[in-house]
Write an enzyme that holds these catalytic residues in place. Sequence first.
Site, PDB file in Angstrom:
ATOM      1  N   LEU A  15     -57.656 -26.379 -82.847  1.00 35.19           N
ATOM      2  CA  LEU A  15     -58.450 -25.856 -81.736  1.00 35.19           C
ATOM      3  C   LEU A  15     -59.937 -25.829 -82.052  1.00 35.19           C
ATOM      4  CD1 LEU A  15     -56.051 -22.942 -80.725  1.00 35.19           C
ATOM      5  CD2 LEU A  15     -56.196 -25.228 -79.729  1.00 35.19           C
ATOM      6  N   ALA A  86     -58.708 -36.416 -89.599  1.00 33.51           N
ATOM      7  CA  ALA A  86     -57.905 -37.562 -90.046  1.00 33.51           C
ATOM      8  C   ALA A  86     -57.579 -37.436 -91.523  1.00 33.51           C
ATOM      9  CB  ALA A  86     -58.675 -38.856 -89.779  1.00 33.51           C
ATOM     10  N   ASN A 113     -59.554 -39.394 -85.460  1.00 35.18           N
ATOM     11  CA  ASN A 113     -60.137 -40.700 -85.788  1.00 35.18           C
ATOM     12  C   ASN A 113     -59.469 -41.275 -87.039  1.00 35.18           C
ATOM     13  OD1 ASN A 113     -62.003 -41.566 -83.874  1.00 35.18           O
ATOM     14  ND2 ASN A 113     -63.613 -40.251 -84.677  1.00 35.18           N
ATOM     15  N   SER A 138     -62.246 -40.903 -77.065  1.00 34.13           N
ATOM     16  CA  SER A 138     -63.698 -41.054 -77.124  1.00 34.13           C
ATOM     17  C   SER A 138     -64.342 -40.274 -75.989  1.00 34.13           C
ATOM     18  CB  SER A 138     -64.102 -42.525 -77.022  1.00 34.13           C
ATOM     19  OG  SER A 138     -65.522 -42.649 -77.064  1.00 34.13           O
ATOM     20  N   GLY A 139     -65.499 -39.717 -76.285  1.00 30.51           N
ATOM     21  CA  GLY A 139     -66.248 -39.004 -75.256  1.00 30.51           C
ATOM     22  C   GLY A 139     -66.852 -37.706 -75.734  1.00 30.51           C
ATOM     23  N   GLY A 140     -66.557 -37.319 -76.984  1.00 35.49           N
ATOM     24  CA  GLY A 140     -67.122 -36.085 -77.493  1.00 35.49           C
ATOM     25  C   GLY A 140     -66.555 -34.865 -76.789  1.00 35.49           C
ATOM     26  N   LYS A 210     -60.232 -48.254 -81.040  1.00 35.90           N
ATOM     27  CA  LYS A 210     -61.213 -47.164 -81.122  1.00 35.90           C
ATOM     28  C   LYS A 210     -62.178 -47.397 -82.276  1.00 35.90           C
ATOM     29  CE  LYS A 210     -63.155 -43.115 -80.416  1.00 35.90           C
ATOM     30  NZ  LYS A 210     -63.357 -42.391 -81.629  1.00 35.90           N
ATOM     31  N   HIS A 213     -64.582 -49.847 -81.020  1.00 39.10           N
ATOM     32  CA  HIS A 213     -65.436 -49.106 -80.076  1.00 39.10           C
ATOM     33  C   HIS A 213     -66.555 -48.401 -80.828  1.00 39.10           C
ATOM     34  CE1 HIS A 213     -66.550 -45.190 -78.367  1.00 39.10           C
ATOM     35  NE2 HIS A 213     -66.353 -45.684 -77.158  1.00 39.10           N
ATOM     36  N   ASN A 214     -66.203 -47.713 -81.910  1.00 38.92           N
ATOM     37  CA  ASN A 214     -67.208 -46.977 -82.670  1.00 38.92           C
ATOM     38  C   ASN A 214     -68.182 -47.912 -83.380  1.00 38.92           C
ATOM     39  OD1 ASN A 214     -65.647 -44.827 -81.831  1.00 38.92           O
ATOM     40  ND2 ASN A 214     -65.713 -43.779 -83.785  1.00 38.92           N
ATOM     41  N   GLU A 217     -70.544 -48.898 -80.835  1.00 40.11           N
ATOM     42  CA  GLU A 217     -71.389 -47.720 -80.617  1.00 40.11           C
ATOM     43  C   GLU A 217     -72.514 -47.672 -81.651  1.00 40.11           C
ATOM     44  OE1 GLU A 217     -70.627 -43.113 -81.655  1.00 40.11           O
ATOM     45  OE2 GLU A 217     -69.208 -43.961 -80.209  1.00 40.11           O
ATOM     46  N   LYS A 288     -69.763 -41.121 -90.079  1.00 39.77           N
ATOM     47  CA  LYS A 288     -68.442 -40.578 -90.409  1.00 39.77           C
ATOM     48  C   LYS A 288     -67.443 -41.644 -90.827  1.00 39.77           C
ATOM     49  CE  LYS A 288     -68.702 -36.285 -87.782  1.00 39.77           C
ATOM     50  NZ  LYS A 288     -68.056 -35.410 -86.771  1.00 39.77           N
ATOM     51  N   HIS A 481     -64.493 -76.777-105.179  1.00 34.73           N
ATOM     52  CA  HIS A 481     -63.800 -76.056-104.120  1.00 34.73           C
ATOM     53  C   HIS A 481     -63.350 -76.957-102.970  1.00 34.73           C
ATOM     54  CE1 HIS A 481     -64.353 -72.139-105.866  1.00 34.73           C
ATOM     55  NE2 HIS A 481     -65.653 -72.344-106.009  1.00 34.73           N
TER      56      HIS A 481
END
Length: 508
Positions: A15, A86, A113, A138-140, A210, A213-214, A217, A288, A481
């Site tokens: 919470l 996480a 995450n 996502s969205g805070g 996600k 996405h980050n 971002e 993060k 190579h």
Amino acid sequence: MSRTTPLCQIGLIGLGVMGKSLGLNLADNGYKVAAFDLDTDKVQGILSQDEIERGNQDARIIGCSSFEDMLSQLEKPYLIILSIPAGKPVDIVCAKLLEHGISQDDIVVDTGNSLWTDTVEREKQYNGKFIFFSCAVSGGEVGARFGPSLMPSGDQAGWARLEPVLEAISAKVDPKSGLPLVNNEPGNPVKEGEPCAAYIGPTGAGHYVKMVHNGIEYADMQLICEAYQSLRTALNLTPKEIAAIFREWNKGPLNSYLIEISAEVLDQDDPITGKPIVDVILDVAGQKGTGLWTAMGSLEIGSPAMAVTASVYARCLSSLKDNRIKASGILKGPAVKTVPESEKQAYIQRVHDALYCSKICAYAQGFELMKTAGEQQGWDLDFAAIAKIWRAGCIIRAVFLQSITDAFNKDKALANLLMDDYFAGQIEKFQENWREAIVDGVRLGVAMPCFTSSLSYYDSYRSETTAANLLQGQRDFFGSHTFERVDEPRGQFYHINWSAERDIVRLK
């Protein structure tokens, strides 16, 4: 003794800021929630907020004192949402739930995450014990409270049960315009519009999407910062003046949450000194890990995401504050000259167009990365659906995403956004200003790692032949190579005996 209150439909563990917001969102949408946290103050916090928001209605959230207490409040089979850090905490909580009797028909949803590979391993670990499901959010805080973008993945049976819940609490967009439908009023959730929640795929796919996405971002934020720095250096503008420019930009193709909040930050004064708040914030950027994961993931599978990687390095460089202070007194740049007043508007337009073109490339890299990973993992990713659920509720929400949705709706097999007619046309239209803006930055000594890496990506992607032919020759010279030939089928390799007769050898 008989029970006098109905059982809760959803259990919520954790919470903190996000968990509390998700719990109130669930309550607004008609779900009764059994909420638990090891911190009793957080339990009391959500109960107090629920009491304020529900008015004379019956309690929508039941506070629980233990795992056992929470399970006793729930309907069976259990549906339990985790909003916890996480990593190890997820496994600790899952173990506790198993101790208290959850079974194979119960669903546990990880909304943190988590690294996508950890999610894959957990699904294997808990298979047959309970349904471990993931749903990246996502969205805070505000998004979680009034409608986030949700990226669920995992067991299909789990999705069938979760779909109405996740669609209800997700952000909504107008299906015609693609613009967010917003009502940040407790107890009055948006019901109409398209939900920003769609099944992504098997376990791990949602957290991978996600993660990308980050990464996008990170790039988007850095690009905006480079635009700000260029405008401030070249035009000697105040933060408030740049805020006004960003607000004007927000009326066009750059319309986005990040441009909107950047204007808000630049317009804010420090309550203590009265100076612009941006001038008293230390220029050391935190992270993060999800941008780093994206950069590392792109390197591991060989999918170039240069804008993301450049943005991660920019944050790393920002942390070298003490060294940068010393270097600023030693290392010399160009003689800084501001742009004449007569050229001011043209300069602003060049930076706008550079930001737009660089943004296109950053998103192109992100979607190509997801495409490559999806092919390797066997995920059938729907990129139009992914773009759709990012149109509202998440940090990178933008009008721009409607065009991406349209591109993948036209061609589900589109290899790269740059090859879509619309985006190819946009870059063709604005690329001269893009190039000029970068030249301006170089002349003024303004660092533009994301602008320049995005342009390099574009120029490399549009090149039929690159300098990699010389690179392969170098590798063959010092390490044998081998190389392929342009006049032979792919997959046939050759080597030159560089130290002897320099004859060519065809390898079997």
